[in-house]
Design an enzyme around this catalytic site. Structure first.
Site, PDB file in Angstrom:
ATOM      1  N   ASP A   5      13.021 -20.193  -2.003  1.00 60.32           N
ATOM      2  CA  ASP A   5      12.970 -21.610  -1.687  1.00 60.32           C
ATOM      3  C   ASP A   5      12.628 -21.742  -0.201  1.00 60.32           C
ATOM      4  OD1 ASP A   5      13.650 -24.472  -1.776  1.00 60.32           O
ATOM      5  OD2 ASP A   5      15.443 -23.857  -0.671  1.00 60.32           O
ATOM      6  N   ASP A   7      12.995 -25.119   2.202  1.00 58.67           N
ATOM      7  CA  ASP A   7      13.930 -25.895   3.024  1.00 58.67           C
ATOM      8  C   ASP A   7      15.383 -25.495   2.763  1.00 58.67           C
ATOM      9  OD1 ASP A   7      12.116 -28.054   4.341  1.00 58.67           O
ATOM     10  OD2 ASP A   7      11.493 -27.991   2.247  1.00 58.67           O
ATOM     11  N   THR A  39       9.371 -23.963  -4.436  1.00 60.40           N
ATOM     12  CA  THR A  39       9.822 -25.088  -3.640  1.00 60.40           C
ATOM     13  C   THR A  39       9.741 -26.419  -4.393  1.00 60.40           C
ATOM     14  OG1 THR A  39       9.407 -26.274  -1.554  1.00 60.40           O
ATOM     15  CG2 THR A  39       7.498 -25.327  -2.667  1.00 60.40           C
ATOM     16  N   GLY A  40      10.458 -27.393  -3.895  1.00 62.36           N
ATOM     17  CA  GLY A  40      10.305 -28.753  -4.393  1.00 62.36           C
ATOM     18  C   GLY A  40       9.120 -29.438  -3.746  1.00 62.36           C
TER      19      GLY A  40
END
Length: 270
Positions: A5, A7, A39-40
């Site tokens: 991931d 952040d 990641t988002g």
């Protein structure tokens, strides 16, 4: 393989990859390990880190809604939100007084400038021009939606945790969507059935890598699926308690430490 991931995990509080983490991940690739970002974020907001890490793997973007191949500049397996659901989400967001961000195939878009999108714009302007994310202001989303673009992520930011959690509860009446928190004040809405863990598992199968040979690092609720799916699921020290509970290992430090480098170097093949 190593999945990370961004952040709150690979990125420190300055949104930078720590030098020790970068060196460890470069060494992992040199020894034959695959490294990929999960990641988002939209791929436009992932590009700079993909470039810095010199990755040839696709990135898992928008919490698993799609994979993005930066070498070919193409979306790979992907699932978009249903147009009717996007219209209903937009109606609900406006009723709740929430400003939405819609992620299309080309850009992150917004109608109202809020703190979340403002930080992304400022960060993007600090990057070399070829690596700057495309962030478009839209006068009215109805005009955008009339063009029938694919919407991969519907993001809502609010300083009010109560407002966002109430909105997340309302999603139970919309079976084709799911909501996950990627930060305390950020709710991501994506197609139901797709998550980081599912995309990571699919990618690993295609690459011929057993999931027991995958390390996944994360720190928030949207990372739980891949932490559980990996052979070694690692929760950062700054993770929420339930994220730590889902992990095989809790990193000795948070995203402002060199914990990722230490764990990666410990698990490098000879």
């Amino acid at each position: 393989a190593i999945a990370l991931d961004l952040d709150g995990t690979l990125l420190d509080s300055r949104r930078a990859i720590r030098p020790a983490s970068l060196a460890a991940l470069v060494e992992a690739q040199r020894r034959g390990m695959k490294v990929l970002v999960a990641t988002g974020r939209h791929h436009e907001a992932t590009r700079a880190y993909q470039h810095q890490l010199a990755l040839t793997t696709p990135a898992i973007c928008c919490n698993g809604a799609y994979l993005y191949d930066f070498q070919g500049e193409t979306l790979l397996p992907a699932a978009a939100l249903h147009p009717e659901d996007v219209a209903e989400l937009l109606r609900l967001a406006r009723t709740a007084g929430l400003a939405a961000k819609l992620y299309t195939s080309e850009a992150m878009t917004y109608e109202v400038l809020d703190a979340h999108i403002g930080k992304f714009i400022a960060w993007g302007e600090s990057l070399p021009e070829p690596l700057r994310p495309r962030i478009d202001r839209v006068e009215k989303y109805e005009t955008l939606l009339a063009e029938k673009p694919n919407i991969w992520r519907f993001a809502l930011f609010s300083e009010s945790d109560t407002t966002l959690r109430a909105f997340a509860q309302a999603l139970r009446d919309m079976p084709r969507v799911q909501g996950e928190f990627s930060e305390q004040n950020l709710l991501d809405i994506t197609p139901a059935g797709y998550c980081k863990g599912k995309r990571l598992t699919e990618w690993a199968a295609g690459a011929g890598i057993p999931m027991e040979n995958v390390i996944a690092f994360g720190n928030y609720h949207n990372d739980v699926s891949m932490i559980r799916a990996a052979g070694l699921g690692v929760a950062m020290g700054n993770s929420e308690p339930d994220v730590k509970a889902s992990a095989d290992l809790v990193a000795p430090g948070g995203n402002d430490s060199d914990a990722i480098a230490e764990i990666v170097l410990h698990h490098l093949p000879n």
